[in-house]
Design an enzyme around this catalytic site. Structure first.
Site, PDB file in Angstrom:
ATOM      1  N   ASP A  44       0.807  -1.220   0.000  1.00 30.78           N
ATOM      2  CA  ASP A  44       0.000   0.000   0.000  1.00 30.78           C
ATOM      3  C   ASP A  44       0.845   1.277   0.000  1.00 30.78           C
ATOM      4  OD1 ASP A  44      -2.543  -1.062  -0.259  1.00 30.78           O
ATOM      5  OD2 ASP A  44      -2.668  -1.540   1.862  1.00 30.78           O
ATOM      6  N   ASP A 101      -6.902  -4.918  -4.100  1.00 27.58           N
ATOM      7  CA  ASP A 101      -6.634  -3.501  -3.810  1.00 27.58           C
ATOM      8  C   ASP A 101      -5.355  -3.017  -4.499  1.00 27.58           C
ATOM      9  OD1 ASP A 101      -7.870  -5.142  -1.872  1.00 27.58           O
ATOM     10  OD2 ASP A 101      -7.749  -3.612  -0.322  1.00 27.58           O
TER      11      ASP A 101
HETATM   12  N1  GLY Z   1      -6.981  -1.560   1.095  1.00 28.46           N
HETATM   13  C1  GLY Z   1      -7.629  -2.029   2.254  1.00 28.46           C
HETATM   14  C2  GLY Z   1      -9.048  -1.657   2.325  1.00 28.46           C
HETATM   15  O1  GLY Z   1      -9.659  -1.229   1.364  1.00 28.46           O
HETATM   16  O2  GLY Z   1      -9.593  -1.782   3.398  1.00 28.46           O
END
Ligand code: GLY
Length: 369
Positions: free
Chosen positions: A94, A151
């Site tokens: 992320d 994601d």
């Molecule tokens: N990327 C983690 C979420 O959307 O919670």
């Protein structure tokens, strides 16, 4: 209804301008708000994946208003995030969310050279997570060495941009391999996508699907659907291969059939009937992805769906009251785990609502490009 969207943007800027002073004073990164206070990240301190959304919101509002307060606040948090490079072990895939919307936005909007260097540092960290067996590793726990998640399609923008900025195709090539694996292994026949797939880290062979933040194994976690929709639209924008556009359209087609009559979005499209679990973050992300799709295809149908979602959020879930900090209500981090927030304001909902409105008003600074 452009006037309505302009007005909403003005109200967001006004409210957040006042409430952001509290965050600056307390030297923190807002994650969500409750009872008139900002609340910081629930886990992992400033390495928690959502740290970029607050500076991202500040950059959006600086772009909108030119108010130097937003610029300073964005830079304050950008520095906290780049300090995390030293900690390193808590960072994961992320870094895309974290650094594109902080130093990436700064480099884009101000041309700051240090910010660009920091962006390339983050891109190199994401590259370092690439397993040549065919995927980018999501998280750091040893037992999750073969995990990849939907994601990550959003994080790939960091790699497209690094290739563009350096002229080195490796970043883009890695993004393409990961996108191809995601398309092959996550996309289902009905246009929905899985959240988590585990691969054998030696061979890249699919091991199994895992349940994630949705209702159950094999169901449709709505935020995952939104990440896939927006992520594949961006993959097409940057990699130009029509198969990514077709994938984004397929996911979008499925998403649209699940928009509730009030324009809001359930947390999981297969959750039990009568069980009220809304996740407005998913609707806000999808409203951005659908507009990206409209821009890429010239097909206004996608934009109309984005308007339905945005109208739903503004009609039912925009909190303009002074007693609370954030804007978007009924955000849910995870179907079964309320620890990170359920039916509450969560900051990345506010970020994507603002981006959706900026897009609808033709004022988006395009932080994902
Ligand atoms: N990327 C983690 C979420 O959307 O919670």
């Amino acid at each position: 209804m452009p006037d309505r969207y302009e007005e909403a943007l003005g109200r967001i800027a006004q409210k957040i301008r006042k409430k952001a002073e509290m965050a600056a004073r307390d030297a923190m990164i807002p994650y969500r708000s409750a009872e008139g206070k900002w609340i910081g990240n629930p886990y992992d301190g400033n390495s928690w994946w959502t740290g970029g959304f607050w500076p991202g919101l500040m950059w959006q509002l600086w772009h909108l208003t030119g108010d130097a307060f937003f610029l300073e606040e964005a830079r304050r948090v950008g520095e906290l995030l780049t300090d995390e490079f030293r900690t390193f072990r808590r960072l994961n895939h992320d870094v895309g969310f974290m650094y594109l919307l902080s130093v990436g936005a700064e480099a884009k909007l101000t041309g700051d050279e240090q910010a660009e260097t920091d962006l390339l540092h983050a891109a190199s960290l994401l590259m370092g997570r690439f397993n040549p067996a065919g995927f980018i590793r999501a998280w750091n726990e040893p037992e999750r060495v073969g995990f990849a998640i939907i994601d990550c399609m959003m994080n790939l923008t960091l790699l497209y941009r690094a290739s563009r900025d350096t002229g080195d195709p490796r970043f883009r090539q890695v993004a393409k391999i990961h996108a191809d694996t995601t398309m092959r292994e996550f996309l289902r026949e009905d246009g929905s996508v899985s959240h988590i797939i585990e691969f054998d880290p030696e061979t890249g062979k699919r091991v199994r699907e895992h349940p994630g933040q949705g209702y159950a194994l094999g169901t449709q976690w709505s935020r995952g659907q939104a990440w896939g929709l927006y992520g594949f639209a961006l993959a097409y924008r940057h990699l130009k291969d029509p198969k990514y556009l077709e994938t984004a359209k397929k996911i979008a087609g499925n998403f649209i059939t699940h928009i509730r009559p009030d324009g809001l979005t359930d947390c999981d499209f297969m959750q039990p009937e009568g069980e009220e679990r809304i996740d407005n973050i998913a609707g806000a992300i999808a409203a951005c992805g659908l507009q990206e799709l409209a821009n890429l295809t010239g097909d206004e149908t996608w934009k109309q769906a984005a308007e339905r979602l945005t109208d739903g959020l503004l009609d039912h879930c925009a909190d303009w009251g002074e007693s609370r900090c954030g804007i978007l209500t009924h955000c849910t981090a995870s179907y079964h785990d309320d620890g990170a927030g359920r039916h509450t304001n969560i900051l990345y909902g506010d970020y994507f609502l603002t981006e959706a409105l900026m897009r609808l008003c033709g004022k988006d600074p395009e932080l994902w490009s």
